[in-house]
Design an enzyme around this catalytic site. Structure first.
Site: not given
Lengths: 494, 473
Positions: A339-340
């Site tokens: 996701h990051g």
């Protein structure tokens, strides 16, 4: 007066204004695309070319010359997969697959995680390596996973590689899902290329329901609640009371769901209108009564991807209980990191992984004892399960959303130690519209699936003029909501 | 019908809708319902050649207003500058853009206490070792909550002039956990009377705008933090109101409070090795408490008097007796008034006479009750609001700055324009959306980094004045 220079500027990539489905530009783009697409609709290759060219242009409008990366990775993976398929040596097959994985993951890592690791190295060694500040190519997380599943499926012998490069480039660049998913599998998608472009009333109705519903989720619910309430809370949690923080977290649960699933719905609806069926990416996830069920309903294309290409290769449940729990936790940890590049996402993934492992223990023990409740008791358990799951997911969202760990903890601190329920009415008066939209969002979320089907059915039977009228009224309403003056943050007022 | 191919339908729906929307855009109709003004739909807005923009027109008008006041105050101040100690700054600087401190001489009272003169004198005496302490009372709203701005200002001043400790800390605070300059916890049963909850007339509010009454088991606990000059307690004093035989326990040692004055002070030196200090209400009549101060025996102190959601006019409700008595117990050499965020709640409003009138009363009484003290009015920070699809500086900002500047010229205080220091028009947007985020998404409040920047700018402005004074013979 129409300014020709402005018109030309609109056609070029503008870093501060990337194209989204909910922009006016997209409306025009979609109309021109549909015109060209219809013109060549009888030729299969014509449709592939038109769709691909428009997709690549769309991607160029979204992130400039990074469009080259999609083309490059399509060339590389198209050829690697064919070599993997054609070679008889298992050793060579494996080496080619590993090469493909390293290349794809390497590219993703380079753009997405370089600065994160530079930061870690600087922290550990007290070094001063300058971060690269790379601009993340939009959609890279999605098309990397699509490339990987394609080559792995070919390696496993589950699918035959495509013969025409243009077919593969079309699959990878397919604009409805290019930027924000869902992750589409080549095995599901490529056979659809060869089908004639035919739509029936159900396709029109479903497509319209998904597009209109997606816009509603994104603009009316998600953007409105976020801009007028949630962002103030997460900007400075320690300055808000516990009650505000708690409502901010509930609000964020809706924001992230409606933002993400709204965009997915639009993508699926647009694809449906152009003759492609993409399976649903979200299935009312907050209705889940356990965390295992939640992950079957949340971002389905990602969780099934992680299951098939990470959890199962790691050993899944085939190597004993302990390994299964470790595999679950590891899969979620990596899912979080996807996701990051931040410790918050890793922690978020870790929490979900741990919860999934614990839930697995519960399910196993229930199976062993063969205890199954029925009637009122089961209903009560179900409601309890939904509430518990929802609150656990919300708790995890705090870490997902907060800018830093410190912010996340201070938000939790406020909820636990500084709740101040007495300000409820003041809060309601300050954010009346926001709270009603939140209630509407949750009510819609908990409506049975039948209601959605019904709406799609009605839209499908609607005459053309009716569909146009609905679309026009709806967009006019969106414009009203989109440009409403934001609410004044509550903590001015008392 | 089911066999019919509807593949052209999406095209018809999209093109049909688009045509209708473009036609509606051309019709140019707009209407409102109750307070809600429906927006005009414009599908071609991105393509139109830009005409004269309404936004900038409003801003120019506001600016014009500012300039007029500039001329007015120049005229007002020009004739009445006494002894030439302070040259009328308006003659040289535009208050709307000048980033330093402007020092005004009172035009009405004839008070020789102009601008920052007295405060600068105090600083010079402190630096020369002729006096032991200098104090600043920094009043503000949520902009300074949690010791924002003041902690950075204090830190810089203490580094240069000496001193260690956070100064005044209230008994309880809504943002205690947010404050990083002291660890502060308290029991839930303190009764807090303040500006906003209409306290009974017999309750006298403390200088912070709060007065706390203990419940049966009330306690407060302060622990130093691991930061330079804040890592241990030295001189501690408890500020409280009229008390008769109220008993408290400080780190389990009993004390009996007494004193009839509006403000009384109990001094005690902490055994520095103990670190934490816990004050418990021990019984007897429940006396009013104000706060606890942390200092050493010399140096400079900045007290943070933040109060969420006020505009500054509330200071007019402080009793003169209390203010005078506070000045005896804990004299201040400079009072800073930093307000604006809550005055600008209607961003398009440009008439702030409703604010100026009560603020004049505040200035009248504070000037009267604190005669030897310098005053600094900090002009509002930039505030942006969303107009159409983008954020722009609220027209009210410059109009409010003019009012704040007029107060400074009328009452002979110093004036520091925070808006100009942030970068003037449009600066809040840059602070929120820049690479280094300095302000929150409400386009009003600074974050910790932004506050540190403002603290540093104000310190620089003060030191510029101080150094200029040093160079004079």
């Amino acid at each position: 007066m129409i300014d020709v220079n402005k018109l030309l500027a609109q056609l070029l990539y503008n870093p501060s204004d990337p194209v989204l489905f909910n922009s006016a530009f997209f409306f025009y783009f979609f109309a021109v695309f549909l015109l060209c697409y219809l013109a060549v609709s009888r030729s299969q290759q014509g449709r592939v070319w038109v769709y691909t060219i428009f997709s690549l242009y769309f991607f160029y409008k979204a992130c400039g010359f990074y469009v080259g990366l999609v083309v490059l990775s399509a060339i590389v993976d198209f050829n690697l997969s064919r070599w993997i398929y054609n070679t008889t040596s298992h050793q060579v097959k494996k080496s080619l697959l590993i090469f493909s994985i390293i290349l794809n993951i390497g590219l993703l890592f380079y753009f997405k995680y370089t600065d994160f690791f530079i930061g870690i190295i600087n922290d550990v060694t007290n070094g001063h390596i300058t971060p690269l500040h790379l601009l993340l190519p939009i959609g890279i997380s999605f098309y990397t996973f699509e490339n990987l599943s394609y080559t792995i499926d070919v390696y496993r012998g589950e699918i035959k590689p495509v013969n025409r490069f243009m077919d593969y480039l079309f699959f990878l660049s397919f604009f409805p899902k290019l930027m924000m998913g869902p992750i589409v599998r080549a095995a599901d998608f490529i056979p659809q290329i060869h089908q004639p472009y035919r739509l029936n009333g159900e396709d029109i109705g479903k497509g319209m329901a998904l597009i209109v519903g997606g816009l509603f989720k994104k603009i009316v619910i998600s953007d409105f609640i976020y801009q007028n309430f949630v962002q103030y809370i997460f900007d400075d949690p320690s300055k808000h009371t516990g009650l505000e923080c708690l409502l901010g977290v509930y609000g964020y649960a809706l924001v992230i769901y409606c933002d993400f699933s709204g965009y997915s719905d639009m993508a699926i609806g647009i694809a449906r209108w152009t003759g492609f069926k993409i399976p649903a990416n979200f299935d009312s996830p907050y209705q889940s009564s356990s965390i295992t069920e939640f992950w079957r309903r949340w971002h389905i294309s990602l969780s099934s991807w992680l299951r098939d290409y990470l959890y199962i290769p790691l050993g899944g449940n085939r190597k004993g209980k302990v390994r299964q729990y470790i595999n679950l936790a590891l899969t979620m940890l990596i899912g979080g990191f996807w996701h990051g590049a931040s410790w918050n996402f890793i922690f978020w993934g870790g929490l979900h992984g741990a919860a999934l492992a614990i839930d697995k223990v519960r399910i196993d023990s229930q199976k062993k004892r063969k205890t199954e409740m029925s009637g009122f008791g089961a209903g009560l358990m179900k409601v309890g399960g939904v509430l518990l799951t929802f609150h656990f997911v919300c708790f995890c969202w705090i870490f997902f959303k907060a800018a830093t760990f410190h912010d996340a903890w201070s938000l939790i601190h406020q909820i636990v130690y500084d709740f101040q329920p007495g300000i409820l009415m003041e809060l309601y008066n300050g954010y009346t519209a926001v709270f009603w939209v939140m209630i509407l969002g949750f009510v819609l979320h908990f409506l049975p699936a039948k209601a959605e089907l019904k709406m799609a059915g009605v839209l499908g039977r609607m005459p053309l003029a009716g569909s146009i009228a609905i679309m026009v009224i709806f967009i006019w309403l969106l414009v009203q909501v989109k440009s409403t003056q934001p609410m004044i943050p509550i903590y001015f007022q008392f | 019908m089911s066999g019919e191919n509807k593949s052209a339908y999406p095209f018809y729906i999209i093109v049909g809708s688009l045509m209708c929307l473009v036609i509606i855009s051309q019709l140019n109709f707009s209407f409102s319902f109750k307070d809600f003004q429906f927006r005009r739909l414009d599908m071609l807005s991105e393509l139109r050649s830009s005409g004269p923009e309404k936004d900038s027109a409003t801003l120019t008008a506001a600016k014009g207003g500012g300039k007029r006041s500039h001329a007015d105050s120049t005229a007002a101040a020009a004739g009445k500058t006494p002894e030439g100690t302070v040259v009328n700054p308006d003659a040289v600087y535009d208050f709307m853009s000048y980033k330093g401190i402007l020092n005004y001489t009172a035009t009405t009272t004839g008070d020789s206490n102009a601008g920052m003169d007295r405060f600068m004198e105090a600083l010079r005496e402190l630096k020369a070792g002729k006096r032991k302490k200098v104090r600043i009372a920094y009043f503000g709203d949520s902009m300074i909550e949690g010791d924002l701005i003041t902690s950075d200002l204090r830190d810089s001043l203490q580094t240069f002039f000496g001193g260690a400790g956070v100064g005044f800390v209230p008994i309880t605070s809504v943002v205690a956990s947010f404050r990083t300059t002291i660890t502060h916890t308290f029991s839930r049963d303190w009764k807090d009377y303040h500006y906003k909850n209409s306290p009974p007339s017999n309750i006298m509010l403390g200088l912070s705008g709060h007065t706390f009454y203990p419940g049966g088991g009330s306690w407060i606990k302060y622990t130093p933090v691991k930061k330079p000059r804040l890592d241990k307690f030295d001189e501690i004093s408890l500020l409280y109101g009229p008390a008769e035989a109220t008993t408290i326990n400080i780190n389990d040692r009993p004390y009996t409070l007494s004193g009839n004055a509006p403000v009384n002070k109990l001094d005690f030196r902490q055994d520095t090795s103990a670190g934490t200090i816990t004050i418990k209400y021990g019984g007897g009549p429940a006396a009013p408490f104000y706060g606890v101060c942390f200092e050493t025996d010399n140096g400079i102190y900045v007290d943070n008097f933040s109060f969420r959601g006020i505009s500054g006019v509330e200071l007019g409700r402080l009793s003169a007796d209390m203010v005078r008595r506070m000045q005896e117990e804990r004299p201040y050499d400079l009072v800073v008034l930093h307000y604006g965020a809550n005055v600008l709640f209607r961003p398009e409003l440009t008439d702030y006479s409703w604010y100026e009138r009560p603020m004049k009363k505040v200035m009248d009484s504070l000037r009267r009750d604190l005669p030897g003290t310098s005053f600094l009015i900090v002009g509002t920070a930039d505030k942006s609001y969303r107009k159409g699809d983008r954020y722009i500086t609220a027209p009210g900002v410059e109009a409010l700055l003019k009012v704040q500047h007029d107060l400074a010229t009328t009452y002979g205080t110093a004036y520091w324009n925070l808006y100009a220091n942030m970068g003037g028009s449009g600066s809040m947007v840059k602070w929120v959306e820049g690479d280094t985020v300095l302000a929150n998404k409400d386009y009003t409040h600074l974050n910790r980094q932004g506050a540190a920047k403002v603290g540093a700018l104000l310190y620089k402005a003060i030191m510029n004045d101080f150094r200029q004074g040093e160079q004079q013979p």
